[in-house]
Write an enzyme that holds these catalytic residues in place. Structure first.
Site, PDB file in Angstrom:
ATOM      1  N   ASP A  69       0.803  -1.227   0.000  1.00 18.08           N
ATOM      2  CA  ASP A  69       0.000   0.000   0.000  1.00 18.08           C
ATOM      3  C   ASP A  69       0.836   1.278   0.000  1.00 18.08           C
ATOM      4  OD1 ASP A  69      -2.837  -0.702   0.046  1.00 18.08           O
ATOM      5  OD2 ASP A  69      -2.381  -1.732   1.928  1.00 18.08           O
ATOM      6  N   HIS A 169     -12.084   6.000   5.142  1.00 16.63           N
ATOM      7  CA  HIS A 169     -11.533   7.215   5.760  1.00 16.63           C
ATOM      8  C   HIS A 169     -12.530   8.372   5.668  1.00 16.63           C
ATOM      9  CE1 HIS A 169      -7.319   5.576   4.628  1.00 16.63           C
ATOM     10  NE2 HIS A 169      -7.388   5.569   5.943  1.00 16.63           N
ATOM     11  N   CYS A 256      -5.128  10.180  -1.798  1.00 17.99           N
ATOM     12  CA  CYS A 256      -4.238   9.267  -1.066  1.00 17.99           C
ATOM     13  C   CYS A 256      -2.874   9.076  -1.719  1.00 17.99           C
ATOM     14  CB  CYS A 256      -4.927   7.920  -0.879  1.00 17.99           C
ATOM     15  SG  CYS A 256      -5.419   7.187  -2.414  1.00 17.99           S
TER      16      CYS A 256
END
Ligand code: CIR
Length: 265
Positions: A69, A169, A256
């Site tokens: 990730d 999130h 992100c």
């Protein structure tokens, strides 16, 4: 490489190349489907070029094959004008991503850190002026939010915890379009949390469309949400679309994949 400015504001965007192990990513609300890491890498390069076109100077870390990730650099730091806060990612598999980004950020800001048992993901932190709205999610706990509040009080920031539901999130559910307008998914966060802001809702057939990256007066969003993009265009916003479908399979989107902050003069 020269720093390109938008007006007199200059932006730095920290990114990290896509890990070849992206397919082994953490997933919470998105079903696992095969991910083509090479295609994700090409889409990520297009994203990086879009950031440059919008006025960012890119600073890019190499890919980390051991950390699936790690392209999602937003989650490991919060960068404000005065200071950077290294987070304590809520997923254990992501904790190793923090150190190399901290080393990089020390060139730009004093660096502080959230410590265990506190946890916090940068994707849960939405800064609106001098208030940081922080999602109470599976990734960000009360201790992490409390530490953030203490670390930032002396810099004049207020930290406000916001319950989220059904999403990874807070910034899956709400992001900022301009100083007084937010894009919001009402199924995942209550609009009443953001009293005083004008709210545009995502198109109901595009539940994941609330994650938009603001850079100055420009907005970057995934190409896969044309209806919500049209809502923004109709409201007078300037919106660039990028194809990030492989990154979306890893439960990522546009905020992100970068840490965007003002360059110091
Ligand atoms: C994770 O679950 O941590 C990653 N697969 C996705 C992280 C996306 N981060 C973000 O939107 N800030």
């Amino acid at each position: 490489m020269p720093i390109i400015g938008m007006g007199n504001v200059m932006w730095i965007a920290v990114t990290r190349e896509v890990s070849p192990a992206l397919g082994d990513c953490e997933l919470s609300y998105v079903p696992r489907t095969p991910i083509d890491a090479a295609r994700a890498g090409r889409q990520h390069h297009d994203y990086q070029r879009a950031l440059e076109v919008l006025g960012c100077h890119l600073v890019t870390l190499p890919a980390e094959p051991a950390w699936p990730d790690s392209v999602f650099v937003e989650d490991v730091a919060i960068v404000l004008d005065e200071v950077a806060i290294m987070t304590q990612p809520g997923a254990l598999s992501r904790r190793a991503e923090v150190a190399s980004v901290a080393t990089l950020l020390r060139s730009y800001r004093p660096v502080l850190a959230i410590e265990t048992p506190g946890t916090l993901d940068g994707g849960d932190v939405l800064r609106l002026g001098s208030t940081l709205y922080v999602g109470q999610s599976a990734r960000s706990n009360a201790q992490g939010i409390g530490q953030l509040r203490e670390l930032l009080a002396s810099h004049g920031y207020t930290v406000h915890a916001v319950p989220t539901r059904g999403c990874l999130h807070l910034k899956s559910a709400v992001t900022q379009l301009n100083d007084d307008t937010l894009l919001l998914q009402p199924a995942w966060v209550d609009r009443e949390q953001f009293a005083g802001f004008r709210i545009i809702e995502v198109d109901p057939v595009e539940p994941h469309a609330a994650n938009v990256l603001r850079i100055g007066d420009a907005l970057l969003m995934p190409a896969s949400f044309p209806r919500t993009r049209q809502r923004l265009l109709d409201a007078g916003f300037e919106v660039t679309a990028v194809d990030v479908t492989e990154l979306q399979k890893a439960e990522g989107a546009v905020t992100c994949c970068s840490l965007v902050f003002r360059a110091k003069e």
